[in-house]
Design a protein around this motif. Structure first.
Motif, PDB file in Angstrom:
ATOM      1  N   LEU A  57      10.527 -11.275  -4.024  1.00  0.00           N
ATOM      2  CA  LEU A  57       9.408 -10.394  -4.333  1.00  0.00           C
ATOM      3  C   LEU A  57       8.801  -9.869  -3.039  1.00  0.00           C
ATOM      4  O   LEU A  57       7.710 -10.810  -2.936  1.00  0.00           O
ATOM      5  N   THR A  58       8.559  -8.452  -2.679  1.00  0.00           N
ATOM      6  CA  THR A  58       8.112  -7.957  -2.067  1.00  0.00           C
ATOM      7  C   THR A  58       6.956  -6.574  -1.885  1.00  0.00           C
ATOM      8  O   THR A  58       7.546  -5.990  -2.625  1.00  0.00           O
ATOM      9  N   VAL A  59       5.382  -6.509  -2.655  1.00  0.00           N
ATOM     10  CA  VAL A  59       4.828  -5.697  -2.676  1.00  0.00           C
ATOM     11  C   VAL A  59       3.582  -5.311  -2.279  1.00  0.00           C
ATOM     12  O   VAL A  59       2.961  -5.950  -1.198  1.00  0.00           O
ATOM     13  N   ASP A  60       3.880  -4.423  -2.051  1.00  0.00           N
ATOM     14  CA  ASP A  60       2.832  -3.472  -0.296  1.00  0.00           C
ATOM     15  C   ASP A  60       1.537  -3.266  -1.591  1.00  0.00           C
ATOM     16  O   ASP A  60       1.670  -2.194  -2.448  1.00  0.00           O
ATOM     17  N   VAL A  61       0.226  -3.177  -1.560  1.00  0.00           N
ATOM     18  CA  VAL A  61      -1.077  -2.538  -1.789  1.00  0.00           C
ATOM     19  C   VAL A  61      -1.337  -2.062  -0.862  1.00  0.00           C
ATOM     20  O   VAL A  61      -1.554  -2.640   0.549  1.00  0.00           O
ATOM     21  N   PRO A  62      -3.237  -1.635  -0.941  1.00  0.00           N
ATOM     22  CA  PRO A  62      -3.899  -0.708   0.055  1.00  0.00           C
ATOM     23  C   PRO A  62      -4.770  -2.087  -0.013  1.00  0.00           C
ATOM     24  O   PRO A  62      -5.322  -2.247  -1.074  1.00  0.00           O
TER      25      PRO A  62
END
Length: 221
Positions: free
Chosen positions: A31-36
């Motif tokens: 699972l890949t999650v991108d956040v600021p």
């Protein structure tokens, strides 16, 4: 809802777990999650406390030309007994001109050495890190070698600080022709010193020897 259930609900519920600006995708059981950047520490805390990712694996970065530095932390939720390991790659992107993030050591103490390595290899700052000093490179090393703008030709343009080649003298005498290391272009044609250096000396042309000067060929007899 348990941590495992929250994890399995992603990526569909990524904004509910990591905030409105988060995005996620899943491939090959990762699972890949991108956040600021502003949500970096909060996302790490959510991963640890909300998704059960108590195992910190590694932290590093990737230089994306035209985009910035993509900082990645690989985490995992380990099953208590049986079950499967759930893996999470948490990412954020900082611009090249302002490559700074808050340190993750208060969330994952194991990030300390990884942030030191990322700092020296990419030049990314980690605010709050108590000892952000070089970890791998020698003292006095110039530049950050994993950045895409790090020019290998610099080691050709700058005199090598080691000893002279065998047979070379301080008082003249024949010297070997300066050679470029394999894979390194002429620094006068590519890199920060392009057009600022004198042309490299040309290799003397080889002249054909007269037939009389050649040793006789041996024939099998």
């Amino acid at each position: 809802m348990t941590a495992a259930e929250s994890f399995d609900g992603l990526p569909d519920a990524v904004t509910d777990v990591f905030g409105d600006e988060a995005t996620a995708e899943q491939a090959y059981d990762l699972l890949t999650v991108d956040v600021p950047p502003a949500a970096w520490i909060a996302a790490l805390e959510t991963a640890r406390d909300g998704l059960g990712c108590t195992y910190f694996d590694w932290l590093s970065a990737v230089d994306e030309p035209g985009t910035g530095f993509r900082v990645c932390a690989h985490l995992a939720a380990l099953p208590a007994s049986g079950g499967r390991v759930r893996r999470l790659l948490l990412r954020t992107t900082v611009p090249h001109e302002a490559a700074v993030l808050p340190s993750a050591i208060d969330v994952y103490a194991g990030a300390a050495w990884h942030e030191r390595e990322t700092h020296e290899m990419f030049g990314i700052g980690f605010e709050g890190h108590p000892h952000l000093v070089p970890l791998l490179l020698p003292e006095g090393f110039e530049g950050h070698p994993l950045r895409k703008d790090f020019v290998l030709a610099a080691r050709v343009a700058k005199a090598w600080p080691g000893a002279k080649e065998p047979g070379e003298s301080e008082h003249g005498g024949p010297k070997r022709r300066t050679m470029l290391p394999p894979g390194v272009p002429d620094p006068n044609e590519w890199g920060p010193l392009k057009g600022q250096l004198p042309p490299a000396p040309a290799r003397p042309a080889r002249t054909a020897r007269a037939a009389a000067d050649r040793p006789p060929r041996r024939t099998p007899g």
